[in-house]
Structures are given as structure tokens and as C-alpha cells.
Write a protein that holds these residues in place. Structure first.
Motif, PDB file in Angstrom:
ATOM      1  N   ALA A   1     123.102  36.031  62.698  1.00  0.00           N
ATOM      2  CA  ALA A   1     123.182  34.532  62.524  1.00  0.00           C
ATOM      3  C   ALA A   1     122.393  34.001  61.134  1.00  0.00           C
ATOM      4  O   ALA A   1     121.413  34.859  60.874  1.00  0.00           O
ATOM      5  N   ALA A   2     122.998  33.030  60.699  1.00  0.00           N
ATOM      6  CA  ALA A   2     122.401  32.819  59.452  1.00  0.00           C
ATOM      7  C   ALA A   2     121.898  31.258  59.423  1.00  0.00           C
ATOM      8  O   ALA A   2     122.521  30.289  60.336  1.00  0.00           O
ATOM      9  N   TYR A   3     120.395  30.996  59.059  1.00  0.00           N
ATOM     10  CA  TYR A   3     119.921  29.924  59.349  1.00  0.00           C
ATOM     11  C   TYR A   3     119.431  29.183  57.952  1.00  0.00           C
ATOM     12  O   TYR A   3     119.281  29.926  56.981  1.00  0.00           O
ATOM     13  N   ASP A   4     119.291  27.769  57.980  1.00  0.00           N
ATOM     14  CA  ASP A   4     118.913  27.248  56.793  1.00  0.00           C
ATOM     15  C   ASP A   4     117.348  27.197  56.793  1.00  0.00           C
ATOM     16  O   ASP A   4     116.650  27.634  57.590  1.00  0.00           O
ATOM     17  N   ARG A   5     116.503  26.513  55.884  1.00  0.00           N
ATOM     18  CA  ARG A   5     115.120  26.336  55.863  1.00  0.00           C
ATOM     19  C   ARG A   5     114.622  25.770  57.257  1.00  0.00           C
ATOM     20  O   ARG A   5     113.581  26.060  57.311  1.00  0.00           O
ATOM     21  N   ALA A   6     115.364  24.988  57.595  1.00  0.00           N
ATOM     22  CA  ALA A   6     114.983  23.997  58.762  1.00  0.00           C
ATOM     23  C   ALA A   6     115.252  24.633  60.386  1.00  0.00           C
ATOM     24  O   ALA A   6     114.827  24.282  61.254  1.00  0.00           O
ATOM     25  N   GLY A   7     115.743  25.996  60.164  1.00  0.00           N
ATOM     26  CA  GLY A   7     115.952  26.516  61.173  1.00  0.00           C
ATOM     27  C   GLY A   7     117.433  26.202  61.852  1.00  0.00           C
ATOM     28  O   GLY A   7     117.716  26.803  63.079  1.00  0.00           O
TER      29      GLY A   7
ATOM     30  N   THR B   1     136.594  16.947  49.694  1.00  0.00           N
ATOM     31  CA  THR B   1     136.557  18.416  49.907  1.00  0.00           C
ATOM     32  C   THR B   1     135.074  18.853  49.245  1.00  0.00           C
ATOM     33  O   THR B   1     134.723  18.646  48.375  1.00  0.00           O
ATOM     34  N   ILE B   2     134.299  19.534  50.116  1.00  0.00           N
ATOM     35  CA  ILE B   2     133.020  20.261  49.512  1.00  0.00           C
ATOM     36  C   ILE B   2     133.364  21.377  48.691  1.00  0.00           C
ATOM     37  O   ILE B   2     133.916  22.241  49.220  1.00  0.00           O
ATOM     38  N   GLN B   3     133.054  21.442  47.699  1.00  0.00           N
ATOM     39  CA  GLN B   3     133.302  22.501  46.585  1.00  0.00           C
ATOM     40  C   GLN B   3     132.041  23.572  46.957  1.00  0.00           C
ATOM     41  O   GLN B   3     130.879  23.234  47.363  1.00  0.00           O
ATOM     42  N   ARG B   4     132.340  24.715  46.711  1.00  0.00           N
ATOM     43  CA  ARG B   4     131.315  25.932  46.992  1.00  0.00           C
ATOM     44  C   ARG B   4     130.120  25.508  46.098  1.00  0.00           C
ATOM     45  O   ARG B   4     129.282  25.845  46.665  1.00  0.00           O
ATOM     46  N   ARG B   5     130.039  25.306  45.081  1.00  0.00           N
ATOM     47  CA  ARG B   5     128.916  24.999  44.254  1.00  0.00           C
ATOM     48  C   ARG B   5     128.163  23.884  44.748  1.00  0.00           C
ATOM     49  O   ARG B   5     126.715  23.965  44.553  1.00  0.00           O
ATOM     50  N   ASP B   6     128.440  22.856  45.615  1.00  0.00           N
ATOM     51  CA  ASP B   6     127.747  21.955  46.220  1.00  0.00           C
ATOM     52  C   ASP B   6     127.219  22.401  47.699  1.00  0.00           C
ATOM     53  O   ASP B   6     126.487  21.559  48.467  1.00  0.00           O
ATOM     54  N   ARG B   7     127.479  23.700  48.283  1.00  0.00           N
ATOM     55  CA  ARG B   7     127.207  23.780  49.382  1.00  0.00           C
ATOM     56  C   ARG B   7     125.865  24.145  49.756  1.00  0.00           C
ATOM     57  O   ARG B   7     124.968  24.664  48.421  1.00  0.00           O
ATOM     58  N   LEU B   8     125.030  23.995  50.875  1.00  0.00           N
ATOM     59  CA  LEU B   8     123.753  24.189  51.123  1.00  0.00           C
ATOM     60  C   LEU B   8     123.397  25.754  51.109  1.00  0.00           C
ATOM     61  O   LEU B   8     124.150  26.365  51.835  1.00  0.00           O
ATOM     62  N   PRO B   9     122.350  26.158  50.649  1.00  0.00           N
ATOM     63  CA  PRO B   9     121.775  27.650  50.785  1.00  0.00           C
ATOM     64  C   PRO B   9     121.254  27.983  52.250  1.00  0.00           C
ATOM     65  O   PRO B   9     120.814  26.986  52.820  1.00  0.00           O
ATOM     66  N   ILE B  10     121.323  29.329  52.540  1.00  0.00           N
ATOM     67  CA  ILE B  10     120.761  29.553  53.760  1.00  0.00           C
ATOM     68  C   ILE B  10     119.409  30.267  53.218  1.00  0.00           C
ATOM     69  O   ILE B  10     119.075  30.890  52.466  1.00  0.00           O
ATOM     70  N   ALA B  11     118.512  30.245  54.497  1.00  0.00           N
ATOM     71  CA  ALA B  11     116.958  31.014  54.248  1.00  0.00           C
ATOM     72  C   ALA B  11     117.113  32.394  54.774  1.00  0.00           C
ATOM     73  O   ALA B  11     116.271  33.311  54.191  1.00  0.00           O
ATOM     74  N   ARG B  12     117.920  32.737  55.630  1.00  0.00           N
ATOM     75  CA  ARG B  12     117.761  34.115  56.296  1.00  0.00           C
ATOM     76  C   ARG B  12     118.856  34.312  57.210  1.00  0.00           C
ATOM     77  O   ARG B  12     119.630  33.634  57.534  1.00  0.00           O
ATOM     78  N   VAL B  13     119.163  35.733  57.406  1.00  0.00           N
ATOM     79  CA  VAL B  13     120.150  36.233  58.473  1.00  0.00           C
ATOM     80  C   VAL B  13     119.559  37.139  59.348  1.00  0.00           C
ATOM     81  O   VAL B  13     118.766  37.926  59.009  1.00  0.00           O
ATOM     82  N   GLU B  14     119.555  36.839  60.489  1.00  0.00           N
ATOM     83  CA  GLU B  14     119.227  37.755  61.766  1.00  0.00           C
ATOM     84  C   GLU B  14     120.327  38.371  62.352  1.00  0.00           C
ATOM     85  O   GLU B  14     121.099  37.661  62.662  1.00  0.00           O
ATOM     86  N   GLU B  15     120.029  39.346  62.802  1.00  0.00           N
ATOM     87  CA  GLU B  15     121.201  40.304  63.739  1.00  0.00           C
ATOM     88  C   GLU B  15     120.173  40.669  65.054  1.00  0.00           C
ATOM     89  O   GLU B  15     119.377  41.191  64.977  1.00  0.00           O
ATOM     90  N   VAL B  16     121.107  40.397  66.001  1.00  0.00           N
ATOM     91  CA  VAL B  16     120.418  40.773  67.472  1.00  0.00           C
ATOM     92  C   VAL B  16     121.504  41.481  68.386  1.00  0.00           C
ATOM     93  O   VAL B  16     122.800  41.134  67.924  1.00  0.00           O
ATOM     94  N   VAL B  17     121.111  42.167  69.257  1.00  0.00           N
ATOM     95  CA  VAL B  17     122.103  42.569  70.401  1.00  0.00           C
ATOM     96  C   VAL B  17     121.866  41.675  71.584  1.00  0.00           C
ATOM     97  O   VAL B  17     120.477  41.646  72.037  1.00  0.00           O
ATOM     98  N   LEU B  18     122.588  40.850  71.944  1.00  0.00           N
ATOM     99  CA  LEU B  18     122.599  39.658  73.068  1.00  0.00           C
ATOM    100  C   LEU B  18     121.884  40.186  74.184  1.00  0.00           C
ATOM    101  O   LEU B  18     120.771  39.475  74.765  1.00  0.00           O
ATOM    102  N   GLY B  19     122.300  41.146  74.826  1.00  0.00           N
ATOM    103  CA  GLY B  19     121.686  41.933  75.970  1.00  0.00           C
ATOM    104  C   GLY B  19     120.190  42.321  75.827  1.00  0.00           C
ATOM    105  O   GLY B  19     119.456  42.532  77.024  1.00  0.00           O
TER     106      GLY B  19
END
Length: 257
Positions: free
Chosen positions: A63-69, A2-20
Motif C-alpha cells: 500500500a502506498a500512502y501520501d503524507r496525510a495517510g 488529463t493529469i500529466q505525470r509531472r503534476d501528480r502528487l508524491p507519496i510518502a511511504r509504501v508498506e507491505e503486509v500479509v493480510l492474515g
């Protein structure tokens, strides 16, 4: 393992879009990435049906992305306006999907709350409710831990307008209700990560909320789910903020050990 929360990878940014609003190539790529992530958890729906039932022109997608996109997680918000027995209802439907190796929940939650507040202000004359389909006791626990008011509720009666709207909402979403419990629906998909879910700390040390869910939906592993409605208003905004603060304090305490 099991992956513990403290071991999880961070995210770099969150972007929100309207799909249309996206150009066709960008929208196609984002839909592909979302379906690929969703498919890590569920089976039984091809990409065409996933897009047709989750991602519309007016969908707000965070959408949340890591440093590598790489896409680490996403949410999709859709609003359906209904008139049920003279009651105006604005139904917010959403899904939140996060890869297990990432710590993206809090960042998506913060961005999502701002969007929900804007949508609430746009529907002040309606009952504004969030309708969520919970497929696991782990996800359900997170809801109950965050909101003061939700239905069905083990100690509160369900408001009449929600009971009246439920059949219409299920018909529109092509969900088959359980005759013995109208809030239990057939989601027509299957879980891919049953073993990982069962091995999670949340289920290994199941609290009252997880037990409440499994008692109501004993066959959740076979694609059954619980349709839950959360009124969007000051009481629940406050309780969600308090719950978020509690999670932040727990996370900070773990990191300081």
C-alpha cells in the motif's frame, strides 16, 4: 482535463503486509480502503465479492500512502500452485491500482519486485509465472514496455504448459474465455473512466502496443480483457530493471525542463 505525470502528487511511504497477520479491525479498514480505491476505476462488484476474489489470508498487499495517510495505490500478490500434465506451476496473480492524481507506480514497482523475487526463490522447482488480466490498452502498454518475454506474444509461440494451464486457471477464477481467442476473457465488470482513458496521451498517440491490444480486444470498453502471462526469471527481471531506468531518466528530463 488529463493529469500529466509531472503534476501528480508524491507519496510518502509504501508498506507491505500479509493480510492474515493483521488484527481484524486493521484488516477490515485496509480492505475497505482498497475497495474504495478500486471502485474509482471499476463497477459491477460489491465489496464482499471484491474481497472474496482478491484479498485472502495469504495475500501480500503493498500500500502506498501520501503524507496525510490517504491510500494512493496498492498491489495484491497471491500464489496458486497447480499441477498440469505433470508440470508444476506456481501462478502469481496480482492487481495494481493507483489513483490517477498520484505518482505511485515506480515506488510500488520497486517494493513489488523485491517481493516477487522472494516468492520466486520459494518456488524454484516450478514454472513461476505472473498471470495478469489487462482491461485497458494503457495498462497493457506498461507491461509490454517492461518485460522481454510475455504471452500471448505477437512474434513468439506460447509455451505448451501455459496453453495447458489456461483453461484450469480460468475455471478457478470463474472467467469465461472467448471461443475465438482463449486469452480474451469476460471480466464481468465495467470501466468507470472510459473518457479519461481515451483522452490519455497513451491513447491519443497510440503506439504499436496499444494498437496490438485494441486489435485483439476491440470491445475492452465493455468488460472484455486480455489474460497475459509473464515468466518470472532473470531475463524479465533484467528487462524490467532497464525499463525502470528508462522511465526514471524520462521523468528526470521532464522535471529539468
Amino acid at each position: 482535463m488529463t493529469i500529466q505525470r509531472r503534476d501528480r502528487l508524491p507519496i510518502a511511504r509504501v508498506e507491505e503486509v500479509v493480510l492474515g497477520d493483521l488484527p481484524a479491525p486493521a484488516r477490515d479498514e485496509l480492505e475497505r480502503a482498497c475497495y474504495e480505491l478500486w471502485s474509482e476505476f471499476f463497477a459491477g462488484m460489491d465489496r464482499q465479492r471484491f474481497v472474496a476474489t482478491h484479498l485472502f489470508d495469504d495475500t501480500r498487499l503493498g500500500a502506498a500512502y501520501d503524507r496525510a495517510g490517504r491510500l494512493a495505490g496498492f498491489y495484491n500478490f497471491n500464489v496458486l500452485e497447480l499441477d498440469v500434465d505433470g508440470e508444476r506451476i506456481a501462478l502469481l496473480s496480482t492487481g495494481v491500482f493507483i489513483r490517477l492524481e498520484y505518482d505511485a507506480f515506480t515506488a510500488l514497482l520497486r517494493r513489488g519486485y523485491r517481493t516477487v523475487l522472494r516468492l520466486r526463490l520459494a518456488h524454484l522447482r516450478s514454472h513461476f509465472i505472473w498471470g495478469a488480466i489487462f482491461t485497458t490498452p494503457v495498462a497493457y502498454h506498461t507491461l509490454v514496455d517492461s518485460f522481454r518475454e510475455y504471452y500471448p506474444n505477437p512474434v513468439r509461440p506460447t509455451p505448451r504448459y501455459i496453453e495447458a494451464a489456461l483453461p484450469q486457471i480460468c475455471r478457478r477464477r470463474q472467467l469465461v474465455q472467448d471461443p475465438a481467442d482463449p486469452f480474451v476473457v469476460d471480466f464481468s465488470i465495467s470501466q468507470r473512466q472510459i473518457d479519461a482513458l481515451k483522452a490519455s496521451a497513451r491513447l491519443q498517440n497510440a503506439g504499436p502496443h496499444a494498437r496490438e491490444f485494441t486489435a485483439r480486444v476491440p470491445n475492452w470498453e465493455a468488460g472484455k480483457a486480455l489474460f497475459v502471462f509473464v515468466p518470472v526469471g532473470p531475463a524479465n527481471f533484467l528487462s524490467a530493471a532497464v525499463a525502470g531506468l528508462r522511465r526514471w531518466l524520462r521523468r528526470r528530463a521532464r522535471r529539468s525542463r
